[in-house]
Design a protein around this motif. Sequence first.
Motif, PDB file in Angstrom:
ATOM      1  N   ILE A   1       0.872  -1.178   0.000  1.00  0.00           N
ATOM      2  CA  ILE A   1       0.000   0.000   0.000  1.00  0.00           C
ATOM      3  C   ILE A   1       0.904   1.221   0.000  1.00  0.00           C
ATOM      4  CG2 ILE A   1      -1.800   1.246   1.277  1.00  0.00           C
ATOM      5  CD1 ILE A   1      -2.355  -1.480   2.727  1.00  0.00           C
ATOM      6  N   LYS A   2       0.669   2.145  -0.946  1.00  0.00           N
ATOM      7  CA  LYS A   2       1.528   3.338  -1.042  1.00  0.00           C
ATOM      8  C   LYS A   2       0.675   4.599  -0.988  1.00  0.00           C
ATOM      9  CE  LYS A   2       5.373   1.273  -3.551  1.00  0.00           C
ATOM     10  NZ  LYS A   2       6.221   1.299  -4.776  1.00  0.00           N
ATOM     11  N   ALA A   3       1.174   5.584  -0.231  1.00  0.00           N
ATOM     12  CA  ALA A   3       0.474   6.875  -0.146  1.00  0.00           C
ATOM     13  C   ALA A   3       0.787   7.693  -1.389  1.00  0.00           C
ATOM     14  CB  ALA A   3       0.931   7.623   1.105  1.00  0.00           C
TER      15      ALA A   3
ATOM     16  N   LEU B   1      -2.545   0.683  -4.575  1.00  0.00           N
ATOM     17  CA  LEU B   1      -1.972  -0.639  -4.307  1.00  0.00           C
ATOM     18  C   LEU B   1      -1.026  -1.047  -5.429  1.00  0.00           C
ATOM     19  CD1 LEU B   1      -5.192  -2.649  -3.301  1.00  0.00           C
ATOM     20  CD2 LEU B   1      -3.741  -1.196  -1.861  1.00  0.00           C
ATOM     21  N   GLU B   2      -0.037  -1.865  -5.097  1.00  0.00           N
ATOM     22  CA  GLU B   2       0.814  -2.491  -6.115  1.00  0.00           C
ATOM     23  C   GLU B   2       1.106  -3.922  -5.686  1.00  0.00           C
ATOM     24  OE1 GLU B   2       4.389  -0.167  -6.301  1.00  0.00           O
ATOM     25  OE2 GLU B   2       3.547   1.309  -7.684  1.00  0.00           O
ATOM     26  N   LYS B   3       1.366  -4.759  -6.650  1.00  0.00           N
ATOM     27  CA  LYS B   3       1.888  -6.102  -6.355  1.00  0.00           C
ATOM     28  C   LYS B   3       3.230  -5.889  -5.660  1.00  0.00           C
ATOM     29  CE  LYS B   3       2.245 -10.612  -6.709  1.00  0.00           C
ATOM     30  NZ  LYS B   3       1.410 -11.380  -5.759  1.00  0.00           N
ATOM     31  N   TYR B   4       3.469  -6.571  -4.551  1.00  0.00           N
ATOM     32  CA  TYR B   4       4.747  -6.406  -3.872  1.00  0.00           C
ATOM     33  C   TYR B   4       5.776  -7.305  -4.544  1.00  0.00           C
ATOM     34  CZ  TYR B   4       8.323  -6.169  -0.269  1.00  0.00           C
ATOM     35  OH  TYR B   4       9.508  -5.977   0.389  1.00  0.00           O
ATOM     36  N   LEU B   5       6.781  -6.675  -5.157  1.00  0.00           N
ATOM     37  CA  LEU B   5       7.779  -7.432  -5.922  1.00  0.00           C
ATOM     38  C   LEU B   5       8.976  -7.712  -5.011  1.00  0.00           C
ATOM     39  CD1 LEU B   5       7.752  -5.304  -9.211  1.00  0.00           C
ATOM     40  CD2 LEU B   5       6.362  -7.309  -8.662  1.00  0.00           C
ATOM     41  N   ARG B   6       9.443  -8.933  -5.054  1.00  0.00           N
ATOM     42  CA  ARG B   6      10.575  -9.310  -4.204  1.00  0.00           C
ATOM     43  C   ARG B   6      11.218 -10.552  -4.758  1.00  0.00           C
ATOM     44  NH1 ARG B   6      12.034  -7.873   0.921  1.00  0.00           N
ATOM     45  NH2 ARG B   6      13.112  -9.458   2.114  1.00  0.00           N
TER      46      ARG B   6
ATOM     47  N   VAL C   1      22.112  -1.182  -2.447  1.00  0.00           N
ATOM     48  CA  VAL C   1      22.663  -1.310  -1.084  1.00  0.00           C
ATOM     49  C   VAL C   1      22.113  -0.157  -0.256  1.00  0.00           C
ATOM     50  CG1 VAL C   1      24.708  -1.427   0.369  1.00  0.00           C
ATOM     51  CG2 VAL C   1      24.785  -2.392  -1.943  1.00  0.00           C
ATOM     52  N   GLN C   2      21.082  -0.461   0.525  1.00  0.00           N
ATOM     53  CA  GLN C   2      20.392   0.560   1.301  1.00  0.00           C
ATOM     54  C   GLN C   2      20.130   0.030   2.707  1.00  0.00           C
ATOM     55  OE1 GLN C   2      16.984   2.461  -0.373  1.00  0.00           O
ATOM     56  NE2 GLN C   2      17.724   2.278  -2.475  1.00  0.00           N
ATOM     57  N   ARG C   3      20.082   0.944   3.647  1.00  0.00           N
ATOM     58  CA  ARG C   3      19.684   0.566   5.006  1.00  0.00           C
ATOM     59  C   ARG C   3      18.554   1.486   5.428  1.00  0.00           C
ATOM     60  NH1 ARG C   3      20.484   1.912  10.236  1.00  0.00           N
ATOM     61  NH2 ARG C   3      20.264   0.129  11.688  1.00  0.00           N
TER      62      ARG C   3
ATOM     63  N   MET D   1       9.089   3.118 -10.596  1.00  0.00           N
ATOM     64  CA  MET D   1       8.726   3.265  -9.180  1.00  0.00           C
ATOM     65  C   MET D   1       8.404   4.726  -8.860  1.00  0.00           C
ATOM     66  SD  MET D   1      10.663   1.702  -5.931  1.00  0.00           S
ATOM     67  CE  MET D   1      12.226   2.444  -6.282  1.00  0.00           C
ATOM     68  N   GLU D   2       9.376   5.626  -9.079  1.00  0.00           N
ATOM     69  CA  GLU D   2       9.174   7.057  -8.782  1.00  0.00           C
ATOM     70  C   GLU D   2      10.075   7.871  -9.695  1.00  0.00           C
ATOM     71  OE1 GLU D   2       8.952   6.184  -3.975  1.00  0.00           O
ATOM     72  OE2 GLU D   2      10.114   7.894  -4.667  1.00  0.00           O
ATOM     73  N   MET D   3       9.719   9.149  -9.860  1.00  0.00           N
ATOM     74  CA  MET D   3      10.630  10.070 -10.558  1.00  0.00           C
ATOM     75  C   MET D   3      11.039  11.169  -9.592  1.00  0.00           C
ATOM     76  SD  MET D   3      10.404  12.078 -14.137  1.00  0.00           S
ATOM     77  CE  MET D   3      11.929  12.812 -14.790  1.00  0.00           C
TER      78      MET D   3
HETATM   79  C1  MV4 Z   1       8.205  -1.418  -3.792  1.00  0.00           C
HETATM   80  C2  MV4 Z   1       8.951  -2.583  -3.481  1.00  0.00           C
HETATM   81  C3  MV4 Z   1       8.487  -3.794  -3.980  1.00  0.00           C
HETATM   82  N1  MV4 Z   1       7.356  -3.852  -4.706  1.00  0.00           N
HETATM   83  N2  MV4 Z   1       7.092  -1.504  -4.523  1.00  0.00           N
HETATM   84  C4  MV4 Z   1      10.740   1.559  -1.046  1.00  0.00           C
HETATM   85  C5  MV4 Z   1      10.804   3.049  -1.036  1.00  0.00           C
HETATM   86  C6  MV4 Z   1       9.995   3.493  -2.164  1.00  0.00           C
HETATM   87  N3  MV4 Z   1      10.891   4.006  -3.188  1.00  0.00           N
HETATM   88  C7  MV4 Z   1       9.277   2.321  -2.703  1.00  0.00           C
HETATM   89  N4  MV4 Z   1       9.984   1.178  -2.162  1.00  0.00           N
HETATM   90  C8  MV4 Z   1       9.683  -0.074  -2.578  1.00  0.00           C
HETATM   91  N5  MV4 Z   1       8.602  -0.201  -3.349  1.00  0.00           N
HETATM   92  C9  MV4 Z   1       6.671  -2.708  -4.968  1.00  0.00           C
HETATM   93  N6  MV4 Z   1       5.541  -2.790  -5.704  1.00  0.00           N
HETATM   94  C10 MV4 Z   1      10.112  -2.457  -2.707  1.00  0.00           C
HETATM   95  C11 MV4 Z   1      10.455  -1.224  -2.230  1.00  0.00           C
HETATM   96  C12 MV4 Z   1      11.645  -1.142  -1.393  1.00  0.00           C
HETATM   97  C13 MV4 Z   1      12.794  -0.587  -1.891  1.00  0.00           C
HETATM   98  C14 MV4 Z   1      12.820  -0.086  -3.184  1.00  0.00           C
HETATM   99  C15 MV4 Z   1      13.990   0.443  -3.647  1.00  0.00           C
HETATM  100  C16 MV4 Z   1      15.114   0.493  -2.845  1.00  0.00           C
HETATM  101  C17 MV4 Z   1      15.084   0.037  -1.568  1.00  0.00           C
HETATM  102  C18 MV4 Z   1      13.918  -0.517  -1.063  1.00  0.00           C
HETATM  103  C19 MV4 Z   1      13.884  -1.007   0.238  1.00  0.00           C
HETATM  104  C20 MV4 Z   1      12.743  -1.555   0.699  1.00  0.00           C
HETATM  105  C21 MV4 Z   1      11.593  -1.624  -0.108  1.00  0.00           C
END
Ligand code: MV4
Length: 445
Positions: free
Chosen positions: A156-158, A198-203, A230-232, A286-288
Amino acid sequence: MFRKILIANRGEIAVRIIRACREMGIATVAVFSEADAPALFVSMADESICIGGPRAADSYLNMEAILSAAIATGAEAIHPGYGLLSENPKFVALCEQCGIAFIGPTSELIAKMGDKDEARRTMKAAGVPVIPGSDVIEDVDEAERCAEEIGFPVIIKARAGGGGRGIRIVKERAEFRGAFLAASSEAASAFGDGACYLEKYLRPVKHIEMQVLCDNYGGVVCLGERECSVQRKNQKLIEESPSPAISAETRAAMTLASTRAAKATGYRGVGTIEYLYTGEGDFYFMEMNTRLQVEHPVTEMVTGVDLVQWQIRVAAGVKLPFAQEDIRISGAAIECRINAEDPGRGFAPCCGTVELLHIPGGPWVRFDTAIYQDYFIPPFYDSMIGKLIVHAQNREQAIRKMKMALSELVIEGVTHNADFQAQLLDNPAFVDGSYTTGLLDELGK
Ligand code: MV4
């Protein structure tokens, strides 16, 4: 061309922008908080004005104070850097009302890309792959039905969120209603807008972003990708270009998609299009980001393009003198962010005085920082104290060069993460390029 530019930022990016202006013969104005009076960027600028107290809200986010400083010093343009007001449409509109050029896109564009739902729809219309999902949904029953159709897990994304804020992952149906209602109310209080989609959660995913540079005349160039997986806790630690994970065909497809995205939005200035990469050539918008990014030096190292100078030229109406066919990505570059934090104490931020500083050097070693010997790192701002960037013929040599530079860096008096960064570079998943955004979680960090 502008004669004088005000930098509405602080620290290493303010130093970076002042350097770019100096090379172009442009005078600079620094605005600073009381806590930053001793800061390097203040002494480097031609003029400097104290605009308020240590808290960003009282200084670097004080739009009226910044604009008053610009008017008082006769600055024709404002460079916002990154963070702070760099993606605030109200600030851009205020600059426009005061007849001061904002070095970046228009307020409409910033607002449009800041609305994550509208950004998705814009990209979809431009033929850019977007993550399977929905438009904004207000009703929880409808949202639940849509989540079923998408298939769990969903995220779920705002609409007004971004950069990791205002997102919730839902693994199964039983959790959905509570999560959706919580996400909406959190977004309403955090952003003043509770709308969610909403989006499908990709992993697992990789975070791969494309740098674009656009002028006012339809000129668009894509300057290659940066892998930032590489993110924390959604804070990038290591960025590199090119990505070790994508093929030439995928790179060409992402370049085409990003060029289309920039043209479809009528983009101007530098911009970054963030994608999630799931492997096998599959990437999704994802975003711009409508600003210069922290990790822009990685792109500068592999393309030879000074992104800050081109931001300024484009804002002054210069037409890009090069096209996509003139862009060459050569070699490999890596950036390690150096943070004043203690990896041994849960990455707790550490301030303190730089008692001894030795900055690594040698061929293609760059350290973008605002610290100096005897500088006191104030506790009020971001913990990043510098960016170590290297370039080499190929990735293996770039990793070796980065490890050498990290071991040469000396910042005594302040606890920092250079050793932790060196360990990450030795991690097998980093070395073979298979690492994903889950790397730090897998390491329990
Ligand atoms: C996602 C995702 C998986 N599936 N959206 C994290 C911050 C924001 N940019 C959106 N993010 C994500 N969106 C879907 N549909 C996984 C993340 C995500 C992520 C994305 C990029 C870099 C680091 C991340 C860390 C956790 C989750």
